[in-house]
Design a protein around this motif. Sequence first.
Motif, mmCIF file in Angstrom:
data_model
loop_
_atom_site.group_PDB
_atom_site.id
_atom_site.type_symbol
_atom_site.label_atom_id
_atom_site.label_comp_id
_atom_site.label_asym_id
_atom_site.label_seq_id
_atom_site.Cartn_x
_atom_site.Cartn_y
_atom_site.Cartn_z
ATOM 1 N N VAL A 189 0.861 -1.188 0.000
ATOM 2 C CA VAL A 189 0.000 0.000 0.000
ATOM 3 C C VAL A 189 0.894 1.235 0.000
ATOM 4 C CG1 VAL A 189 -1.832 1.248 1.209
ATOM 5 C CG2 VAL A 189 -1.780 -1.255 1.252
ATOM 6 N N MET A 190 0.841 2.001 -1.078
ATOM 7 C CA MET A 190 1.682 3.190 -1.199
ATOM 8 C C MET A 190 1.034 4.359 -0.452
ATOM 9 S SD MET A 190 3.086 3.035 -5.140
ATOM 10 C CE MET A 190 1.453 3.032 -5.903
ATOM 11 N N LEU A 191 1.603 4.651 0.715
ATOM 12 C CA LEU A 191 1.120 5.782 1.512
ATOM 13 C C LEU A 191 2.160 6.893 1.455
ATOM 14 C CD1 LEU A 191 -0.309 3.916 4.641
ATOM 15 C CD2 LEU A 191 -1.535 4.728 2.610
ATOM 16 N N THR A 192 1.751 8.037 0.971
ATOM 17 C CA THR A 192 2.656 9.169 0.845
ATOM 18 C C THR A 192 2.817 9.890 2.178
ATOM 19 O OG1 THR A 192 0.886 10.735 0.324
ATOM 20 C CG2 THR A 192 1.850 9.512 -1.536
ATOM 21 N N HIS A 193 3.782 10.785 2.221
ATOM 22 C CA HIS A 193 3.939 11.625 3.410
ATOM 23 C C HIS A 193 2.651 12.386 3.683
ATOM 24 C CE1 HIS A 193 8.322 11.302 4.272
ATOM 25 N NE2 HIS A 193 8.350 10.884 3.021
ATOM 26 N N ARG A 194 2.014 12.889 2.635
ATOM 27 C CA ARG A 194 0.771 13.644 2.852
ATOM 28 C C ARG A 194 -0.325 12.753 3.407
ATOM 29 N NH1 ARG A 194 -0.791 17.773 -1.544
ATOM 30 N NH2 ARG A 194 0.830 18.836 -0.349
ATOM 31 N N ASN A 195 -0.427 11.511 2.946
ATOM 32 C CA ASN A 195 -1.425 10.596 3.497
ATOM 33 C C ASN A 195 -1.255 10.461 5.004
ATOM 34 O OD1 ASN A 195 -1.141 8.295 0.678
ATOM 35 N ND2 ASN A 195 -2.585 9.970 0.974
ATOM 36 N N LEU A 196 -0.014 10.210 5.449
ATOM 37 C CA LEU A 196 0.242 10.002 6.875
ATOM 38 C C LEU A 196 0.046 11.278 7.672
ATOM 39 C CD1 LEU A 196 3.435 7.726 6.736
ATOM 40 C CD2 LEU A 196 1.035 7.044 6.722
ATOM 41 N N VAL A 197 0.571 12.375 7.158
ATOM 42 C CA VAL A 197 0.419 13.667 7.838
ATOM 43 C C VAL A 197 -1.055 14.027 7.958
ATOM 44 C CG1 VAL A 197 0.787 16.157 7.561
ATOM 45 C CG2 VAL A 197 2.703 14.564 7.231
ATOM 46 N N ALA A 198 -1.787 13.838 6.870
ATOM 47 C CA ALA A 198 -3.208 14.185 6.873
ATOM 48 C C ALA A 198 -3.960 13.415 7.943
ATOM 49 C CB ALA A 198 -3.822 13.910 5.498
ATOM 50 N N ASN A 199 -3.727 12.105 8.014
ATOM 51 C CA ASN A 199 -4.517 11.325 8.962
ATOM 52 C C ASN A 199 -4.178 11.643 10.410
ATOM 53 O OD1 ASN A 199 -5.421 8.110 9.979
ATOM 54 N ND2 ASN A 199 -6.775 9.437 8.805
ATOM 55 N N ILE A 200 -2.911 11.963 10.676
ATOM 56 C CA ILE A 200 -2.536 12.379 12.031
ATOM 57 C C ILE A 200 -3.283 13.647 12.409
ATOM 58 C CG2 ILE A 200 -0.637 13.290 13.430
ATOM 59 C CD1 ILE A 200 1.203 11.364 11.829
ATOM 60 N N VAL A 201 -3.315 14.603 11.515
ATOM 61 C CA VAL A 201 -3.988 15.873 11.791
ATOM 62 C C VAL A 201 -5.503 15.678 11.836
ATOM 63 C CG1 VAL A 201 -4.331 18.232 10.963
ATOM 64 C CG2 VAL A 201 -2.082 17.170 10.779
ATOM 65 N N GLN A 202 -6.036 14.821 10.971
ATOM 66 C CA GLN A 202 -7.473 14.543 10.975
ATOM 67 C C GLN A 202 -7.935 13.946 12.306
ATOM 68 O OE1 GLN A 202 -6.962 12.298 7.161
ATOM 69 N NE2 GLN A 202 -9.088 12.903 6.811
ATOM 70 N N VAL A 377 -6.340 8.854 1.785
ATOM 71 C CA VAL A 377 -6.515 7.659 0.959
ATOM 72 C C VAL A 377 -5.254 7.411 0.131
ATOM 73 C CG1 VAL A 377 -7.805 6.657 -0.966
ATOM 74 C CG2 VAL A 377 -9.016 7.830 0.885
ATOM 75 N N MET A 378 -4.842 6.169 0.092
ATOM 76 C CA MET A 378 -3.582 5.751 -0.523
ATOM 77 C C MET A 378 -3.396 6.256 -1.949
ATOM 78 S SD MET A 378 -4.208 1.766 -1.616
ATOM 79 C CE MET A 378 -5.521 1.315 -2.787
ATOM 80 N N LYS A 379 -2.139 6.257 -2.350
ATOM 81 C CA LYS A 379 -1.775 6.554 -3.733
ATOM 82 C C LYS A 379 -2.166 5.401 -4.651
ATOM 83 C CE LYS A 379 2.300 8.199 -6.315
ATOM 84 N NZ LYS A 379 3.736 8.558 -6.174
ATOM 85 N N GLY A 380 -2.097 4.183 -4.116
ATOM 86 C CA GLY A 380 -2.445 2.985 -4.876
ATOM 87 C C GLY A 380 -1.643 1.808 -4.375
ATOM 88 N N TYR A 381 -1.845 0.656 -5.011
ATOM 89 C CA TYR A 381 -1.067 -0.531 -4.681
ATOM 90 C C TYR A 381 0.195 -0.575 -5.542
ATOM 91 C CZ TYR A 381 -5.237 -2.299 -2.277
ATOM 92 O OH TYR A 381 -6.310 -2.459 -1.433
ATOM 93 N N LEU A 382 1.313 -0.932 -4.937
ATOM 94 C CA LEU A 382 2.596 -0.958 -5.627
ATOM 95 C C LEU A 382 2.582 -1.955 -6.785
ATOM 96 C CD1 LEU A 382 5.633 -0.063 -5.595
ATOM 97 C CD2 LEU A 382 6.037 -2.102 -4.183
ATOM 98 N N ASN A 383 2.927 -1.466 -7.964
ATOM 99 C CA ASN A 383 3.069 -2.319 -9.158
ATOM 100 C C ASN A 383 1.850 -3.199 -9.403
ATOM 101 O OD1 ASN A 383 5.708 -1.328 -9.510
ATOM 102 N ND2 ASN A 383 6.552 -2.903 -8.150
#
Length: 520
Positions: A189-202, A377-383
Motif C-alpha cells: 500500500v503506497m502511503l505518501t507523506h501527505r497521506n500520513l500527515v493528513a490522517n494524524i492531523v485529521q 486515501v492511498m496513492k495505490g497498490y505498488l506495481n
Amino acid sequence: MVFRSPYPDVELPDVSLHELLFADLGERADRVALVDGSSGASLTYAQLAGAIDRLAAALAERGIGKGDVVGILSPNTPYYAVVFHGILRAGATATTVNALYTADEVAHQLVDAGAKMLFTVSVLLPNAAPGAEKAGISDVVVLDQAEGYPNLTQLLAATGPVPEVVVDPAQDVAVLPYSSGTTGRAKGVMLTHRNLVANIVQCGPLLKVGGNTRILAVLPFFHIYGMQVLMNNGLHVGATVVTLPKFDLAEFLRVIQDHRTDRVYIAPPVAVALAKHPLVDQYDLTGIDTIFSGAAPLDVDLAAAVAERLGCRVSQGYGMTEMSPVSHAIPDDRDDIPVGTVGVIAPNMECRFIDPATGEDVGVGERGELWCRGPNVMKGYLNNPDATAATLDEDGWLHTGDVAVIDADGLVTIVDRVKELIKYKGYQVPPAELEALLLTHPEIADAAVVGVRDDEGEEVPKAFVVLQPGAALDGTGVMAFVADNVAPHKKVRVVEFIEAIPKSAAGKILRKDLRAREAR
C-alpha cells in the motif's frame, strides 16, 4: 449522496512526516517520548530526534536515499521509531514486515517491495536471514546484537552529515505496509507523506491525546494501526509511548499498572481477557482513562463489560491500511455515542453508501458498501494497477468492501462485508493465499477458504477441501501443512472435506454457498 464529517475540515500542512513530528520539538525536547515497558529504558524527544538524524546519515553512507526501500522486521521497541523515522529522514521508504512471518513470507514482501536493506532483531533472525537471502539482500542490520551482523548502535555512531533530501509530500511514498485490501494476496500500500500527515492531523479533533497522555503500545508498529494511531500520533502530540514487544496478559497488566498508562489501544481479543480473566483483578488499573479498540468490530456487550469492570471509557473506530488508517471514530468527548457504532466521519473526509446490487447511492438508514474519499486515501497498490483500479476509482473513492449504515445523527455502523478478507484477532487473512497454498499439496485436488465463527465468536479460517482419488489426508494433516508454511494468524483452524467446490460459470468460488453450508 455524499456524507461529510460533522467536524469542519482541518488545515493540512504541506510537509513531510519528519517535519510534522520533529521540525520543532519546543518544550517536548526533554520529555520522555518512548519507554520500553519491559526494561524501563527510555528516549526523550531530543534523543529520539538525534538518533533519527544519525541513522539517516548512516543510511546515506550505505547508499540508501530517495527512491530506495528498506524493510523493518521487528517487534515494538523504542528503537523501532528510530529506524522507521531514520529511513524516512534519509528520503527512503520503509516497508514494515509482520514479525510473525515465515522466511518465505518475509522474502515475498521484500522482493515485491524492492527492498535493498533489512533491519531486524536477533530473535527473528531464523526467519529474517533466510528471507533476506532469498530476496537477494545482504545488508541486514540488527537492532540489538548478533554475531556476524552490524547493529544499530554501530550505525548510530555515524559522524557524516544528515542528508539533504527534498520530499514531495503529495507524491513521495513514505511507507509500504502490506494489506490484502478487499481480496487476494497482500499488496504493498503506497502511503505518501501527505497521506500520513493528513490522517494524524485529521485525528486531532477526534482523539484527545496530548503531552500528559501515556499510551500503551502493544499493538504492533508494523501494522498501520500501531504505526499511525499509537506511534506517530503519540509523537505528534508529545505523548509518552510505552512499548511492549508482544501481548502477554500478565506483562500487559503489569505495564499498565507500573507505567500508569492512561490510554490503552487494543484489538477485540484483548477486550475478552480484560472482561473475563481473573488475573485482571490482581493489578491496579485505575490509571486507565480510555480503552480504544480497532482492527475488528467490538461487541457492544463486551465493551460494556470491560468499561464496568475497569471503570473506564471504552471506544472504537474504523479504518483501513489504505486510509492511513482512520476514517471513522467515536470522538473522545462524545460519551453519548454507543460503542456499537464506529462513530463519525473524520474531518476532511467524504463517504458514500452504495447498494452492491444496483451500484446506486443509498441514504440514511439504508445498507450500502462504504466508499471513502479524502487526503488520507492511498496513492495505490505498488506495481498492481489492476488491484488499484478495483479498489480506488477514477474519482478518488476507495471502495472499502464493508457494508455500513449511517443514521440521522451521522453515526456509522459496520453491518456486514462484501470483501472476502477474514479478520482473525485483528489480523488480515486472505483466503486466496491459503487456497493457493493448499493446492500445492499433492493429495488436495481443490480447496476454498472462508471465515467462520468459533465458540468464542472469533472469525477463523475454515478450509473446504476436495481430496485426490485415493488420498489418505485428514483434517489434522491439512491444518499441519498450512501451519508449517504461514504465520500463526493465518492457520486453518477448521477443515471440512467435500466432493466439489461450488463455483460460478466464470470459475469464481461461490463463498456464499460455502457459508450457507456452515449455517445449516
